[in-house]
Motif scaffolding. Structure first.
Motif, PDB file in Angstrom:
ATOM      1  N   PHE A  92      35.648  31.658  40.968  1.00 17.62           N
ATOM      2  CA  PHE A  92      35.642  32.105  42.359  1.00 17.62           C
ATOM      3  C   PHE A  92      37.037  32.561  42.803  1.00 17.62           C
ATOM      4  O   PHE A  92      37.176  33.556  43.512  1.00 17.62           O
ATOM      5  CB  PHE A  92      35.135  30.986  43.274  1.00 17.62           C
ATOM      6  N   LYS A  93      38.061  31.842  42.389  1.00 13.32           N
ATOM      7  CA  LYS A  93      39.425  32.224  42.768  1.00 13.32           C
ATOM      8  C   LYS A  93      39.810  33.581  42.187  1.00 13.32           C
ATOM      9  O   LYS A  93      40.552  34.332  42.818  1.00 13.32           O
ATOM     10  CB  LYS A  93      40.416  31.159  42.295  1.00 13.32           C
ATOM     11  N   SER A  94      39.301  33.878  40.991  1.00 10.96           N
ATOM     12  CA  SER A  94      39.621  35.179  40.393  1.00 10.96           C
ATOM     13  C   SER A  94      39.003  36.327  41.182  1.00 10.96           C
ATOM     14  O   SER A  94      39.551  37.433  41.219  1.00 10.96           O
ATOM     15  CB  SER A  94      39.146  35.217  38.941  1.00 10.96           C
ATOM     16  N   TYR A  95      37.856  36.062  41.820  1.00 17.31           N
ATOM     17  CA  TYR A  95      37.218  37.092  42.655  1.00 17.31           C
ATOM     18  C   TYR A  95      37.815  37.137  44.062  1.00 17.31           C
ATOM     19  O   TYR A  95      37.849  38.192  44.694  1.00 17.31           O
ATOM     20  CB  TYR A  95      35.716  36.825  42.755  1.00 17.31           C
ATOM     21  N   PHE A  96      38.286  35.980  44.565  1.00 16.09           N
ATOM     22  CA  PHE A  96      38.753  35.911  45.952  1.00 16.09           C
ATOM     23  C   PHE A  96      40.262  36.108  46.057  1.00 16.09           C
ATOM     24  O   PHE A  96      40.810  35.940  47.143  1.00 16.09           O
ATOM     25  CB  PHE A  96      38.379  34.566  46.578  1.00 16.09           C
ATOM     26  N   GLY A  97      40.932  36.427  44.973  1.00 18.81           N
ATOM     27  CA  GLY A  97      42.369  36.619  45.027  1.00 18.81           C
ATOM     28  C   GLY A  97      43.179  35.343  45.013  1.00 18.81           C
ATOM     29  O   GLY A  97      44.295  35.312  45.533  1.00 18.81           O
ATOM     30  N   GLY A  98      42.640  34.259  44.444  1.00 12.82           N
ATOM     31  CA  GLY A  98      43.376  33.007  44.315  1.00 12.82           C
ATOM     32  C   GLY A  98      43.086  31.987  45.384  1.00 12.82           C
ATOM     33  O   GLY A  98      43.589  30.858  45.306  1.00 12.82           O
ATOM     34  N   ALA A  99      42.287  32.304  46.382  1.00 10.98           N
ATOM     35  CA  ALA A  99      41.975  31.369  47.466  1.00 10.98           C
ATOM     36  C   ALA A  99      40.559  30.842  47.309  1.00 10.98           C
ATOM     37  O   ALA A  99      39.642  31.577  46.949  1.00 10.98           O
ATOM     38  CB  ALA A  99      42.134  32.049  48.822  1.00 10.98           C
ATOM     39  N   PHE A 100      40.387  29.544  47.581  1.00 11.38           N
ATOM     40  CA  PHE A 100      39.058  28.951  47.594  1.00 11.38           C
ATOM     41  C   PHE A 100      39.040  27.888  48.686  1.00 11.38           C
ATOM     42  O   PHE A 100      39.558  26.781  48.524  1.00 11.38           O
ATOM     43  CB  PHE A 100      38.702  28.332  46.246  1.00 11.38           C
ATOM     44  N   ASP A 101      38.466  28.228  49.829  1.00 16.23           N
ATOM     45  CA  ASP A 101      38.352  27.313  50.949  1.00 16.23           C
ATOM     46  C   ASP A 101      37.107  27.688  51.750  1.00 16.23           C
ATOM     47  O   ASP A 101      36.289  28.521  51.316  1.00 16.23           O
ATOM     48  CB  ASP A 101      39.609  27.340  51.819  1.00 16.23           C
ATOM     49  N   GLU A 102      36.951  27.075  52.900  1.00 16.72           N
ATOM     50  CA  GLU A 102      35.753  27.326  53.714  1.00 16.72           C
ATOM     51  C   GLU A 102      35.678  28.777  54.174  1.00 16.72           C
ATOM     52  O   GLU A 102      34.604  29.393  54.156  1.00 16.72           O
ATOM     53  CB  GLU A 102      35.754  26.386  54.922  1.00 16.72           C
ATOM     54  N   ASP A 103      36.795  29.368  54.567  1.00 15.56           N
ATOM     55  CA  ASP A 103      36.790  30.764  55.013  1.00 15.56           C
ATOM     56  C   ASP A 103      36.423  31.712  53.879  1.00 15.56           C
ATOM     57  O   ASP A 103      35.682  32.692  54.083  1.00 15.56           O
ATOM     58  CB  ASP A 103      38.156  31.124  55.587  1.00 15.56           C
ATOM     59  N   SER A 129      33.430  32.860  31.985  1.00 12.33           N
ATOM     60  CA  SER A 129      34.685  33.570  31.786  1.00 12.33           C
ATOM     61  C   SER A 129      34.834  34.677  32.822  1.00 12.33           C
ATOM     62  O   SER A 129      33.964  35.549  32.940  1.00 12.33           O
ATOM     63  CB  SER A 129      34.728  34.180  30.382  1.00 12.33           C
ATOM     64  N   PRO A 130      35.920  34.677  33.611  1.00 11.30           N
ATOM     65  CA  PRO A 130      36.089  35.738  34.618  1.00 11.30           C
ATOM     66  C   PRO A 130      36.184  37.127  34.002  1.00 11.30           C
ATOM     67  O   PRO A 130      35.660  38.102  34.564  1.00 11.30           O
ATOM     68  CB  PRO A 130      37.394  35.343  35.329  1.00 11.30           C
ATOM     69  N   GLU A 131      36.846  37.255  32.855  1.00 10.68           N
ATOM     70  CA  GLU A 131      36.994  38.566  32.228  1.00 10.68           C
ATOM     71  C   GLU A 131      35.657  39.161  31.830  1.00 10.68           C
ATOM     72  O   GLU A 131      35.439  40.375  31.920  1.00 10.68           O
ATOM     73  CB  GLU A 131      37.915  38.467  31.007  1.00 10.68           C
ATOM     74  N   ILE A 132      34.732  38.311  31.397  1.00 11.03           N
ATOM     75  CA  ILE A 132      33.420  38.805  30.956  1.00 11.03           C
ATOM     76  C   ILE A 132      32.513  39.097  32.152  1.00 11.03           C
ATOM     77  O   ILE A 132      31.844  40.135  32.211  1.00 11.03           O
ATOM     78  CB  ILE A 132      32.766  37.789  30.004  1.00 11.03           C
ATOM     79  N   VAL A 142      36.069  39.451  49.298  1.00 15.03           N
ATOM     80  CA  VAL A 142      36.957  39.648  50.445  1.00 15.03           C
ATOM     81  C   VAL A 142      38.170  38.757  50.237  1.00 15.03           C
ATOM     82  O   VAL A 142      38.060  37.526  50.224  1.00 15.03           O
ATOM     83  CB  VAL A 142      36.235  39.291  51.758  1.00 15.03           C
ATOM     84  N   ARG A 143      39.322  39.386  50.084  1.00 18.40           N
ATOM     85  CA  ARG A 143      40.523  38.649  49.756  1.00 18.40           C
ATOM     86  C   ARG A 143      41.227  38.167  51.021  1.00 18.40           C
ATOM     87  O   ARG A 143      41.216  38.829  52.053  1.00 18.40           O
ATOM     88  CB  ARG A 143      41.500  39.515  48.940  1.00 18.40           C
ATOM     89  N   SER A 144      41.850  37.016  50.892  1.00 15.86           N
ATOM     90  CA  SER A 144      42.669  36.499  51.981  1.00 15.86           C
ATOM     91  C   SER A 144      43.943  37.306  52.074  1.00 15.86           C
ATOM     92  O   SER A 144      44.457  37.804  51.067  1.00 15.86           O
ATOM     93  CB  SER A 144      42.993  35.018  51.735  1.00 15.86           C
ATOM     94  N   PRO A 145      44.523  37.464  53.265  1.00 17.65           N
ATOM     95  CA  PRO A 145      45.788  38.212  53.373  1.00 17.65           C
ATOM     96  C   PRO A 145      46.938  37.548  52.647  1.00 17.65           C
ATOM     97  O   PRO A 145      47.945  38.189  52.349  1.00 17.65           O
ATOM     98  CB  PRO A 145      46.040  38.266  54.891  1.00 17.65           C
TER      99      PRO A 145
END
Length: 481
Positions: A92-103, A129-132, A142-145
């Protein structure tokens, strides 16, 4: 195989359900209410990550301000469930740009549902695997700022990655010099009694590799293990070569090893990852070659003195040597003064560990250095407990020596371009829990101290004077009569 999850829930700190996914029909959709009532409201979240309520088991983990809860009703693989949670959060962090929280969950719930359908099937984890997964789930989250930018790593071939053929190595690698480094690292565990008999002895080993190879090479490793040599002789229809063979126990391989070929031919064949990795781990309990023999002798000379004599013999070849040898000899806590005589290295007393520490920087093979020490103790009236005599401990590292006798017979590299490779093999044996119990000898004395001797002498003198007086009186009486 036990399942890993029947249902998974994502909850915030208040207990509200953010996202949930049911994988099996053996649990109800309202099972999260039991978790909220019996665990969250009773403030027992930090006591144990595994709880059983009724007929269901709850595995939960907190990541940032989100609780991830897994529910199962049957026998489950707990380690697999927690491993799945850790790998899923990394995905999930690889898709969200490193963030994983409620938002992040609220902003990407559609993508999370799609990923949950792919990474688990009927309670059994699949490819995480994120790469696969990014090859065929191309939707961007949707990435966090404040999140990091996406990495620009080269994308591997999709067909090979999805089929799982070589998911650990990317194509197009190119090196000017093709080299393979192989290290066999072993740890020796020993517990020897005070009489010299071995109570416990085993070797834990691992094979480490570092590969700098171009293309997509295929490697084949041959060891002197008993099963592998017997299988090779059967396939080639010839008797096995004479020499020492060993039996490997509890063998575990890296995912790159072809297990089908190992089960049929008993050979380690693999397409290596690029760089450094651990190829296999093993354990050996029989036929262990101990690199050192320790002969300790400890004598008590009264209540305030001890004499320590330790001889360490290196059993390996004379052309070899050990590095960083440390012998720790325990002494009583009331040690006041020590004096040493060593034939090699240096020795000192360590008050923090209550040990005599004997260090030898370079220990040649087939040698027997000795340590002689006199220990003076403080005589105290409060110390009534006898000394427990902890075992002597050793630390060492012996290059080009294996306690198990494991040897590399061959290491072959095939690649379609046919380039030449350079193979390097190294052996290292280290001390694991290397302990030797010591015997304590006490010298018997007729008297406990000098005061007792003087007192006994005074008593004997008074008795002698009294006897002489009695004899003189008797002789005088006889002469008078």
């Amino acid at each position: 195989m036990p399942v890993a999850a029947s249902a998974i829930y994502f909850l915030n700190l208040r207990g509200d359900v953010l996202i949930n996914r049911l994988y099996r029909d053996d649990v109800g959709g309202n099972m999260v209410d039991a978790f909220r009532v019996h665990i969250m409201q009773t403030k027992e979240l930090g006591t144990c990550p595994v709880r059983q309520i009724g007929g269901c088991s709850f595995f939960y983990m907190r990541i940032s301000n989100v609780y991830i809860v897994i529910v199962v009703s049957s026998n489950a693989n707990v380690a697999c469930a927690f491993k799945f949670v850790v790998e899923a959060v990394t995905l999930f962090k690889s898709y969200f740009g490193g963030a994983f929280d409620e938002d992040a969950i609220r902003n990407n719930f559609v993508l999370i549902y799609e990923l949950l359908d792919e990474i688990m099937d009927f309670g059994y984890p699949q490819n995480l695997s994120p790469e696969i997964l990014k090859l065929y789930i191309t939707q961007e989250g949707v990435r966090s700022p404040f999140s990091s930018k996406a990495s620009d790593k080269p994308v591997p071939n999709a067909t090979l990655q999805v089929t799982g053929a070589v998911g650990w190595r990317r194509e197009g690698l190119l090196y000017k010099k093709n080299e393979v480094f192989l290290d066999i690292v072993e740890s020796v565990n020993l517990l020897m009694s005070s009489k010299g008999s071995v109570l416990r002895c085993d070797v834990s080993g691992k094979i480490l590799m570092k590969c700098f190879l171009s293309g997509m090479p295929d490697l084949k490793l041959g060891l002197n293990d008993k099963i592998g040599l017997e299988k090779e002789s059967q396939l080639k229809s010839r008797p096995a070569k004479s020499g020492k063979t060993i039996e490997l126990d509890d063998v575990t391989f890296h995912q790159c090893v072809n297990l089908t070929r190992f089960n049929s031919e008993k050979t380690v064949s693999f397409v290596p990852p690029d760089g450094e990795f651990e190829l296999m781990k093993y354990r050996i309990t029989e036929g262990v070659n101990l690199p050192f023999r320790v002969l300790p002798t400890i004598k008590e000379l009264g209540r305030t003195r001890m004499e320590v004599n330790v001889k360490v013999k290196s059993v390996f070849g004379a052309k070899m040597f050990a590095l960083g040898v440390v012998v720790k000899i325990p002494v009583p806590k009331q040690t006041a003064k020590t004096s040493f005589q060593v034939t090699s290295g240096r020795a000192k007393y360590s008050p923090s560990t209550d040990c005599l520490v004997w260090k030898i920087r370079k220990f040649p093979g087939q040698t027997e250095p000795t340590l002689s020490a006199e220990v003076e103790l403080i005589s105290t009236m409060t110390e009534k407990k006898s000394w427990t005599r902890p075992p002597i401990q050793m630390e060492f590292q012996v290059p080009m020596f294996t306690a198990s006798g494991l040897r590399v017979r061959f290491l072959k590299v095939w690649e379609k371009s046919g380039y030449n490779t350079v193979e390097w093999v190294r052996y290292i044996t280290k001390a694991g829990s290397y302990e030797i119990r010591s015997r304590l000898f006490s010298e018997t004395r007729r008297y406990k101290d000098n005061e007792s001797v003087l007192l006994a002498a005074a008593v004997d003198t008074q008795t002698l004077v009294h006897l002489k007086f009695v004899c003189k009186t008797f002789m005088y009486s006889v002469g008078h009569i």
